[in-house]
Motif scaffolding. Structure first.
Motif, PDB file in Angstrom:
ATOM      1  N   TRP A 646      -6.879   4.991 -35.031  1.00 55.14           N
ATOM      2  CA  TRP A 646      -5.755   4.548 -34.212  1.00 55.14           C
ATOM      3  C   TRP A 646      -5.046   3.425 -34.941  1.00 55.14           C
ATOM      4  CZ3 TRP A 646     -10.222   6.380 -32.147  1.00 55.14           C
ATOM      5  CH2 TRP A 646     -10.126   7.343 -31.139  1.00 55.14           C
ATOM      6  N   ASN A 647      -3.745   3.342 -34.775  1.00 51.19           N
ATOM      7  CA  ASN A 647      -2.944   2.312 -35.424  1.00 51.19           C
ATOM      8  C   ASN A 647      -2.367   1.413 -34.329  1.00 51.19           C
ATOM      9  OD1 ASN A 647       0.142   2.170 -37.341  1.00 51.19           O
ATOM     10  ND2 ASN A 647      -1.620   0.832 -37.403  1.00 51.19           N
ATOM     11  N   GLY A 648      -3.132   0.374 -33.974  1.00 51.88           N
ATOM     12  CA  GLY A 648      -2.712  -0.523 -32.910  1.00 51.88           C
ATOM     13  C   GLY A 648      -3.042   0.036 -31.543  1.00 51.88           C
ATOM     14  N   GLY A 649      -3.171  -0.850 -30.555  1.00 49.86           N
ATOM     15  CA  GLY A 649      -3.472  -0.436 -29.192  1.00 49.86           C
ATOM     16  C   GLY A 649      -4.954  -0.224 -28.972  1.00 49.86           C
ATOM     17  N   ASP A 650      -5.423  -0.562 -27.770  1.00 44.85           N
ATOM     18  CA  ASP A 650      -6.824  -0.347 -27.417  1.00 44.85           C
ATOM     19  C   ASP A 650      -7.023   1.101 -26.975  1.00 44.85           C
ATOM     20  OD1 ASP A 650      -6.874  -3.030 -27.877  1.00 44.85           O
ATOM     21  OD2 ASP A 650      -7.176  -3.616 -25.781  1.00 44.85           O
ATOM     22  N   ALA A 651      -8.212   1.609 -27.173  1.00 43.11           N
ATOM     23  CA  ALA A 651      -8.509   2.999 -26.794  1.00 43.11           C
ATOM     24  C   ALA A 651      -9.824   3.068 -26.041  1.00 43.11           C
ATOM     25  CB  ALA A 651      -8.569   3.888 -28.032  1.00 43.11           C
ATOM     26  N   ASP A 652      -9.876   3.998 -25.075  1.00 39.22           N
ATOM     27  CA  ASP A 652     -11.116   4.345 -24.407  1.00 39.22           C
ATOM     28  C   ASP A 652     -11.562   5.714 -24.921  1.00 39.22           C
ATOM     29  OD1 ASP A 652     -11.213   2.068 -22.811  1.00 39.22           O
ATOM     30  OD2 ASP A 652     -10.018   2.985 -21.213  1.00 39.22           O
ATOM     31  N   VAL A 653     -12.795   5.797 -25.372  1.00 42.83           N
ATOM     32  CA  VAL A 653     -13.367   7.057 -25.846  1.00 42.83           C
ATOM     33  C   VAL A 653     -14.496   7.419 -24.892  1.00 42.83           C
ATOM     34  CG1 VAL A 653     -14.435   8.275 -27.755  1.00 42.83           C
ATOM     35  CG2 VAL A 653     -12.781   6.469 -28.223  1.00 42.83           C
ATOM     36  N   SER A 654     -14.354   8.562 -24.209  1.00 35.24           N
ATOM     37  CA  SER A 654     -15.314   8.956 -23.185  1.00 35.24           C
ATOM     38  C   SER A 654     -16.095  10.195 -23.623  1.00 35.24           C
ATOM     39  CB  SER A 654     -14.595   9.252 -21.868  1.00 35.24           C
ATOM     40  OG  SER A 654     -13.868   8.104 -21.434  1.00 35.24           O
ATOM     41  N   VAL A 655     -17.395  10.221 -23.262  1.00 38.96           N
ATOM     42  CA  VAL A 655     -18.276  11.339 -23.591  1.00 38.96           C
ATOM     43  C   VAL A 655     -18.845  11.913 -22.292  1.00 38.96           C
ATOM     44  CG1 VAL A 655     -20.309  12.082 -24.885  1.00 38.96           C
ATOM     45  CG2 VAL A 655     -18.904  10.196 -25.750  1.00 38.96           C
ATOM     46  N   ASP A 656     -18.751  13.213 -22.132  1.00 35.06           N
ATOM     47  CA  ASP A 656     -19.331  13.918 -20.987  1.00 35.06           C
ATOM     48  C   ASP A 656     -20.635  14.563 -21.448  1.00 35.06           C
ATOM     49  OD1 ASP A 656     -20.019  15.485 -18.859  1.00 35.06           O
ATOM     50  OD2 ASP A 656     -18.151  16.638 -18.798  1.00 35.06           O
ATOM     51  N   LEU A 657     -21.762  14.071 -20.950  1.00 42.29           N
ATOM     52  CA  LEU A 657     -23.064  14.585 -21.353  1.00 42.29           C
ATOM     53  C   LEU A 657     -23.419  15.896 -20.645  1.00 42.29           C
ATOM     54  CD1 LEU A 657     -25.119  11.267 -21.503  1.00 42.29           C
ATOM     55  CD2 LEU A 657     -24.067  12.519 -23.391  1.00 42.29           C
ATOM     56  N   GLY A 658     -22.558  16.352 -19.716  1.00 44.29           N
ATOM     57  CA  GLY A 658     -22.765  17.639 -19.069  1.00 44.29           C
ATOM     58  C   GLY A 658     -23.619  17.573 -17.829  1.00 44.29           C
ATOM     59  N   ALA A 659     -24.520  16.607 -17.751  1.00 44.58           N
ATOM     60  CA  ALA A 659     -25.399  16.429 -16.604  1.00 44.58           C
ATOM     61  C   ALA A 659     -25.957  15.007 -16.671  1.00 44.58           C
ATOM     62  CB  ALA A 659     -26.534  17.452 -16.619  1.00 44.58           C
ATOM     63  N   PRO A 660     -26.384  14.461 -15.547  1.00 49.27           N
ATOM     64  CA  PRO A 660     -26.995  13.125 -15.601  1.00 49.27           C
ATOM     65  C   PRO A 660     -28.151  13.097 -16.607  1.00 49.27           C
ATOM     66  CG  PRO A 660     -26.582  13.761 -13.329  1.00 49.27           C
ATOM     67  CD  PRO A 660     -26.310  14.987 -14.170  1.00 49.27           C
ATOM     68  N   THR A 661     -28.088  12.122 -17.483  1.00 51.04           N
ATOM     69  CA  THR A 661     -29.029  12.041 -18.598  1.00 51.04           C
ATOM     70  C   THR A 661     -29.513  10.606 -18.730  1.00 51.04           C
ATOM     71  OG1 THR A 661     -27.807  13.800 -19.735  1.00 51.04           O
ATOM     72  CG2 THR A 661     -29.321  12.480 -21.071  1.00 51.04           C
ATOM     73  N   ARG A 662     -30.752  10.418 -19.051  1.00 49.85           N
ATOM     74  CA  ARG A 662     -31.295   9.073 -19.239  1.00 49.85           C
ATOM     75  C   ARG A 662     -30.823   8.529 -20.598  1.00 49.85           C
ATOM     76  NH1 ARG A 662     -35.910   6.267 -21.116  1.00 49.85           N
ATOM     77  NH2 ARG A 662     -36.707   4.700 -19.646  1.00 49.85           N
ATOM     78  N   VAL A 663     -30.086   7.441 -20.570  1.00 50.58           N
ATOM     79  CA  VAL A 663     -29.526   6.848 -21.787  1.00 50.58           C
ATOM     80  C   VAL A 663     -29.933   5.383 -21.870  1.00 50.58           C
ATOM     81  CG1 VAL A 663     -27.561   8.429 -21.870  1.00 50.58           C
ATOM     82  CG2 VAL A 663     -27.337   6.272 -20.638  1.00 50.58           C
ATOM     83  N   SER A 664     -30.001   4.891 -23.099  1.00 50.72           N
ATOM     84  CA  SER A 664     -30.393   3.487 -23.293  1.00 50.72           C
ATOM     85  C   SER A 664     -29.443   2.722 -24.200  1.00 50.72           C
ATOM     86  CB  SER A 664     -31.807   3.406 -23.875  1.00 50.72           C
ATOM     87  OG  SER A 664     -31.867   4.094 -25.125  1.00 50.72           O
ATOM     88  N   ALA A 665     -28.657   3.395 -25.049  1.00 52.84           N
ATOM     89  CA  ALA A 665     -27.776   2.676 -25.972  1.00 52.84           C
ATOM     90  C   ALA A 665     -26.745   3.637 -26.552  1.00 52.84           C
ATOM     91  CB  ALA A 665     -28.579   2.027 -27.107  1.00 52.84           C
ATOM     92  N   LEU A 666     -25.698   3.048 -27.084  1.00 54.54           N
ATOM     93  CA  LEU A 666     -24.669   3.799 -27.828  1.00 54.54           C
ATOM     94  C   LEU A 666     -24.289   2.982 -29.045  1.00 54.54           C
ATOM     95  CD1 LEU A 666     -21.530   5.665 -26.586  1.00 54.54           C
ATOM     96  CD2 LEU A 666     -21.262   3.833 -28.259  1.00 54.54           C
ATOM     97  N   SER A 667     -24.192   3.657 -30.166  1.00 53.80           N
ATOM     98  CA  SER A 667     -23.685   3.007 -31.381  1.00 53.80           C
ATOM     99  C   SER A 667     -22.527   3.821 -31.935  1.00 53.80           C
ATOM    100  CB  SER A 667     -24.782   2.850 -32.435  1.00 53.80           C
ATOM    101  OG  SER A 667     -25.319   4.101 -32.794  1.00 53.80           O
ATOM    102  N   ALA A 668     -21.614   3.136 -32.579  1.00 55.71           N
ATOM    103  CA  ALA A 668     -20.463   3.788 -33.208  1.00 55.71           C
ATOM    104  C   ALA A 668     -20.311   3.236 -34.616  1.00 55.71           C
ATOM    105  CB  ALA A 668     -19.202   3.551 -32.387  1.00 55.71           C
ATOM    106  N   ARG A 669     -19.592   3.952 -35.429  1.00 60.60           N
ATOM    107  CA  ARG A 669     -19.388   3.533 -36.821  1.00 60.60           C
ATOM    108  C   ARG A 669     -17.917   3.190 -37.025  1.00 60.60           C
ATOM    109  NH1 ARG A 669     -20.149   7.086 -40.652  1.00 60.60           N
ATOM    110  NH2 ARG A 669     -21.621   6.033 -42.014  1.00 60.60           N
ATOM    111  N   PHE A 670     -17.650   2.040 -37.672  1.00 63.55           N
ATOM    112  CA  PHE A 670     -16.293   1.577 -37.926  1.00 63.55           C
ATOM    113  C   PHE A 670     -16.151   1.226 -39.404  1.00 63.55           C
ATOM    114  CE2 PHE A 670     -17.050   0.684 -33.472  1.00 63.55           C
ATOM    115  CZ  PHE A 670     -15.882   1.158 -32.876  1.00 63.55           C
ATOM    116  N   LEU A 671     -15.003   1.548 -39.957  1.00 64.49           N
ATOM    117  CA  LEU A 671     -14.715   1.297 -41.371  1.00 64.49           C
ATOM    118  C   LEU A 671     -13.967  -0.018 -41.517  1.00 64.49           C
ATOM    119  CD1 LEU A 671     -14.785   2.533 -44.272  1.00 64.49           C
ATOM    120  CD2 LEU A 671     -12.546   3.538 -43.760  1.00 64.49           C
TER     121      LEU A 671
END
Length: 761
Positions: A646-671
């Motif tokens: 993205w070039n400027g501006g904030d963004a929301d990135v959403s993930v649909d896991l398809g069903a309720p799922t037990r989650v503990s963390a999320l990591s992303a990679r940035f350059l």
């Protein structure tokens, strides 16, 4: 040269492909490895590259065998050329000709003839009893030998018949050059000698050796040993110590090797910018006087030689003293490009220098810097060459300008009375698919504004190879066959591409015999597309091969593929995650660098991803949203098709896991690649939802981003939930860094942020 602008307006010299223009002279060739034995050819093949100006067939044939004598004038250089011919015929064809003074029998005679005009002009006359090679100067005589060699078919033979003919030839331009950047990646002496052999064979007469760069200082300077003890080495991201340098003995060896092959070697010692390696060795030469590391990334770096300090010029003059003693060429290239002025603006001594010299701005300070070095070199009998930035702020007409930024600097240099060399149309680090053989061949590099009126100032052209992503493994795939087209373009013109292609077919046999790993004419050696098949739950690799006989060898454990590793041609299917490495092999040897893909499995794999803000159209992954959940991690190349940006501006990135799922963390990679306007975000927020409409913030993370940090790196921030929970939807809010800060070349413009795989635990 380096990245110095945003990724949507790429500013590297190799990206800028518009230009024109030319320069001077040189000589070279030898020790080719002979191909397998072949029967003698009945007729010599007229496959000379570059194409001679005039070719007149005769009657009969000359029988070349070991009964032929080679005659030469008595001067040392002519006899050296005759010996070169004898050794070449022995190496190439297994024919040992005698050296003698006999004027009878079948002979090849080398003759100096003042009536042949031009230092590099030559004539070849083939008759049944005699082959006569004539030229006014030894330089032309050597080119006659190289053309004679090309008239002979590849392979060993006891007897070869040469069709009678007369060739009269001379070049269009006196400067036909190739520049090799050994600063980013070091090239061994044997590799350089092999390239000199090939350059000489195709009458490219100038080899410009780019010996110093931000990422490495490659020439021994005895007065300043830390230049090679410190500046020649860098610590890579994986901890490896990488680098190398040439001793002064090796420099002399290469220069002499080139001289014997009719090639002039011009050194390039970068100043005032692209000096990080030198400043890492001697930080007192910078304006801040603070220690720095030899960079491991590419770009334009703020630290340059301090123009306000006399010690800077004492150092540079001592360095140049040793350089000019090693290189007999009448030219020294000082670079002079991409020198940011921020350090000079904050430097008290540099500002005082400007006041003392009556200079209005830092561009004029650089011009003053260049003129001072120019005067020093002139006192050593050398002419300064520099990239066209040396025009900025004023330049004396005696300097030679190498043009890379387009028609305007070229026209300005010509109006100023400078001689010029044109480089930008011939940047060989551009992919073969971008700069094809035909495109390069047909480039009229001297057709811009002002060229016709100032034709005498156009000295020739140069084909540079910058090595950000080039090592000895893949260099030849970018050099050849394009250097052959460049040779013909600068020697005889670019009017007969069909004829060139016909002659090139014969030369591929020669290149194969010499184990030259030449590339395709209009395609990359190999390109890959790795995609996820969510139905079959596997990864699929598609290979596009530049040669039909190319094999893609691979490993899945991160080890380097070899010629014995499993291979595929077009498609490979993989189920388990791991580190996949792909290497293109041809003729049993690696033709390109390995390409690595890290394949990971996680809870978000194959799940749907949506954005609140459209991604940049040029950087949105292989299939819009798929690259953020396909389990394939992007590399450090922002344009590799795996990053979403993205070039400027904030963004929301959403993930649909398809069903309720037990989650503990999320990591992303940035350059992070600040020189290309790419910065990580300022902050991240992770929220969860059960219905995709009502969101609960769960974790936040502020990132400490230094926009002045020019290192290229990948950051992997991890947002951990206070405690595991069940959720169907996860949303990552990305807060953009915003406008580029004051002092950045793009100050005020919105920064980019590049995002890869959302790994959900």
């Amino acid at each position: 040269m380096a990245v110095g602008t945003n990724p949507d307006r790429v500013g590297m010299r190799f990206r800028l492909a518009t230009l024109l223009l030319p320069l001077l002279l040189a000589p070279g060739w030898a020790r080719a490895q002979a191909p397998a034995a072949q029967p003698a050819a009945a007729t010599a093949s007229a496959s000379v590259i570059p194409q001679p100006r005039r070719w007149q067939p005769g009657e009969g044939v000359f029988a070349l065998d070991s009964g032929v004598s080679v005659l030469a004038p008595r001067d040392a250089r002519s006899r050296e050329i005759a010996e070169f011919l004898r050794r070449s015929l022995a190496d190439d064809h297994g024919l040992w000709l005698t050296a003698g003074d006999a004027r009878t029998g079948r002979v090849i005679e080398l003759r100096l003839d003042a009536a042949i005009g031009g230092d590099e002009a030559y004539r070849i006359e083939i008759a049944p009893q005699r082959v006569t090679l004539s030229a006014a100067q030894p330089r032309g005589l050597f080119w006659a030998v190289q053309s004679l060699r090309q008239l002979l078919p590849p392979g060993r033979a006891a007897r070869i018949e040469l069709a009678a003919a007369r060739i009269d030839d001379a070049p269009r331009y006196g400067y036909r050059g190739h520049m090799l950047d050994v600063g980013r990646h070091f090239m061994p002496v044997d590799f350089i000698k092999k390239q000199l052999d090939l350059l000489s064979y195709y009458k490219i007469n100038t080899f410009r050796w780019h010996l110093t760069e931000d990422q490495g200082w490659r020439i021994e300077i005895k007065r300043y040993p830390k230049l090679t003890q410190v500046g020649a080495w860098r610590t890579e991201a994986d901890g490896r110590r990488y680098g190398g340098y040439y001793s002064q003995t090796q420099i002399r060896e290469v220069v002499e090797y080139a001289r014997q092959r009719n090639i002039m070697v011009i050194p390039e010692i970068e100043m005032p910018g692209h000096a990080s390696a030198a400043l890492a060795a001697y930080p007192e030469l910078s304006c801040r006087k603070q220690p720095i590391e030899v960079p491991t990334s590419w770009g334009v770096f703020e630290d340059i030689y301090c123009a306000g300090d006399e010690s800077t010029f004492e150092f540079l003059q001592h360095v140049l003293d040793e350089v000019v003693a090693l290189f007999p060429a009448p030219y020294v290239h000082i670079g002079g490009d991409e020198a940011p002025k921020a350090r000079w603006q904050e430097s008290a001594s540099s500002q005082q220098r400007m006041r003392a010299e009556g200079l209005k701005n830092e561009d004029e300070l650089q011009a003053w810097f260049v003129r001072r070095i120019q005067r020093y070199l002139a006192g050593k009998g050398k002419t300064l060459i520099g990239w066209d930035e040396i025009l900025d702020g004023g330049l004396g007409r005696d300097a030679i300008v190498e043009v890379w930024r387009g028609e305007e600097p070229a026209a300005r240099a010509l109006r100023n009375g400078n001689r010029i060399v044109v480089a930008s149309p011939f940047y060989l680090d551009r992919a073969n698919s971008d700069l094809s053989l035909e495109k390069l061949y047909r480039t009229d590099f001297a057709a811009g504004p002002g060229f016709a009126e100032h034709a005498a100032q156009v000295l020739g052209a140069e084909a540079p190879l910058w090595t950000e992503r080039v090592t000895p493994r893949n260099a030849e795939t970018l050099l050849y066959p394009r250097l052959l087209a460049f040779a013909e373009n600068t020697w005889s013109g670019s009017g007969d591409y069909a004829g060139f292609q016909h002659r090139l077919g014969e030369h591929y046999r020669r290149l194969d015999a010499w184990q030259v790993s030449y590339g395709p004419e209009s395609a990359d050696v190999a390109s890959y597309r790795v995609e996820r098949d969510p139905v079959k739950r596997l990864w699929r690799v598609h290979a596009q091969r530049g040669f039909d006989d190319l094999r893609i060898h691979y490993t899945t454990d991160g080890n380097e593929p070899s010629a014995t590793s499993p291979w595929f041609a077009d498609t490979l299917e993989l189920i388990p995650p791991g580190t996949l490495k792909l290497t293109a092999f041809r003729h049993g040897r690696a033709y390109a660098h390995s390409r690595a893909y890290t394949l990971v499995s996680h809870l978000g794999l194959d799940r749907a991803v949506s954005y609140s803000l459209p991604a940049h159209p040029r950087y949105r992954g292989n299939a819009d949203t798929a690259t953020l959940s396909d389990g394939v991690l992007a590399g450090d190349d922002h344009a590799d098709g795996r990053w979403t940006a993205w070039n400027g501006g904030d963004a929301d990135v959403s993930v649909d896991l398809g069903a309720p799922t037990r989650v503990s963390a999320l990591s992303a990679r940035f350059l992070q690649q600040a020189g290309s306007w790419i910065l990580p975000p300022r902050a991240l927020q992770l929220s969860t939802s059960d219905d995709g409409k009502h969101w609960t913030p769960r974790a936040e993370l502020a990132l400490d981003v230094d926009a002045a940090d020019l290192r290229q790196r990948i950051l992997t921030p991890r947002l951990a939930l206070p405690q595991p929970l069940r959720a169907r939807y996860l949303r990552l809010h990305i807060q953009s860094y915003g406008a580029l800060p004051t002092g950045h070349p793009g100050a005020g413009s919105p920064s980019f942020y590049f995002v890869d795989e959302l790994v959900i635990e």
